[in-house]
Design an enzyme around this catalytic site. Structure first.
Site, PDB file in Angstrom:
ATOM      1  N   SER A  50       0.826  -1.207   0.000  1.00 33.71           N
ATOM      2  CA  SER A  50       0.000   0.000   0.000  1.00 33.71           C
ATOM      3  C   SER A  50       0.861   1.257   0.000  1.00 33.71           C
ATOM      4  CB  SER A  50      -0.911   0.027   1.226  1.00 33.71           C
ATOM      5  OG  SER A  50      -0.138   0.251   2.406  1.00 33.71           O
ATOM      6  N   ASP A  83      -1.427  -1.051  -3.697  1.00 37.20           N
ATOM      7  CA  ASP A  83      -2.744  -0.919  -3.083  1.00 37.20           C
ATOM      8  C   ASP A  83      -2.972   0.511  -2.579  1.00 37.20           C
ATOM      9  OD1 ASP A  83      -5.209  -1.821  -2.012  1.00 37.20           O
ATOM     10  OD2 ASP A  83      -4.282  -2.170  -0.052  1.00 37.20           O
ATOM     11  N   HIS A 205     -12.788  -4.677  -0.594  1.00 41.38           N
ATOM     12  CA  HIS A 205     -11.847  -4.158   0.395  1.00 41.38           C
ATOM     13  C   HIS A 205     -12.466  -4.318   1.783  1.00 41.38           C
ATOM     14  CE1 HIS A 205      -9.055  -1.516  -2.228  1.00 41.38           C
ATOM     15  NE2 HIS A 205      -9.635  -2.435  -2.989  1.00 41.38           N
TER      16      HIS A 205
END
Length: 282
Positions: A50, A83, A205
């Site tokens: 991420s 991400d 998610h």
């Protein structure tokens, strides 16, 4: 096997009507544990890094290159995904580094600005053959597309995909990021309507807050990519805590990090198997 394009894994899962697990890397030990779990299950894995994780490490490249090296020696197909990138330049850097996919998250922007920014990133990624995921709606925990009570509108989602050309769409259907209890309630009817409105795979998610049976039901209703982070982090952290509590004199971090890494293996293997087979064992 080796590092593979994310498109390959997503297309295969969508064609089968099963789920593809996408698990977040925090540091090298999590990447090692997650890949070991995929190898135990004999199933493919999407490794995710991420924007927040890249920021923690002071940049994307070191952890990305290490994760790619691990993927290249794996015995199962592994892809690497960026991400929740809100920074367009970071998304483009991931493309340049050789990521198999990127998720540009413009859900914090006004709709028209989100469309414009997502289209820019998608054009750049597609020129390099890189798969693009985007987000529409509000998924809570990050003040993004999954805020409690907000849902993705199927008509708006179809318009968004057509305008941006993205390959997959994360949608708000009742889950929320960073949940430590698996108590979220998904809107399965909405998942079905979104699936019927779109010709790209759907992404869930906030799956850490969703119980196994509900994830299976969501996949059956039309979800393809299932993101998990907090749930797996819990296994790692509890194992580290137990190791340190059992030996207060322990100072070698390899010993307690190994305990955390090893704890990821059975649970990541179990989740990948659950998503791929849709066989829920209560």
């Amino acid at each position: 096997m080796t590092l593979v394009p994310t498109a390959e894994l997503m297309s295969a899962a969508a064609a089968r009507g099963t789920g593809q697990g996408a698990f977040n890397v925090i540091h090298l030990e999590t990447a090692e544990g997650l890949i070991a779990g995929a190898q135990r299950a004999g199933l493919p894995l999407i490794l995710q890094i991420s924007e927040n994780c890249a920021r923690y490490h002071g940049g994307l490249e070191p952890l990305a290159l290490a994760s790619m090296a691990l993927a290249k020696r794996a015995s199962v197909p592994v892809s690497l995904h960026l991400d929740h990138a809100e920074d367009e330049q970071l998304a483009m850097q991931a493309v340049d580094l050789g990521f198999g996919s990127i998720m540009y998250d413009g859900a914090h922007l006004a709709y028209e600005d989100n469309v414009a920014a997502t289209a820019r990133v998608t054009d750049y990624a597609h020129a390099m053959g890189v798969y693009v995921e985007a987000e529409l709606g509000k998924v809570g925990g990050k003040d993004g597309a999954h805020a409690p009570g907000v849902r993705t509108d199927p008509k708006e989602a179809a318009d968004f995909v057509a305008a941006t050309g993205v390959d997959a769409l994360a949608v708000a259907v009742g889950s929320s990021h960073a949940m430590t209890e698996r108590s979220a309630t998904l809107d399965l009817e909405l998942i079905g309507r979104l699936r019927g409105s779109l010709d790209v795979p759907l992404v869930l998610h906030g799956s850490s807050g969703v119980a196994d049976q509900d994830i299976v039901s969501a996949i059956s209703a039309g979800m393809t990519k299932i993101n998990v982070s907090t749930h797996l982090n819990g296994f790692f952290t509890r194992a580290v805590r137990d190791c340190l509590n059992a030996d207060p004199a322990l100072v070698d971090p390899r010993r307690y990090l190994r305990a955390g890494r090893d704890a990821l293996v059975p649970e990541s293997a179990r989740l990948l198997t659950l998503f791929a087979t849709l066989e829920y064992d209560s």
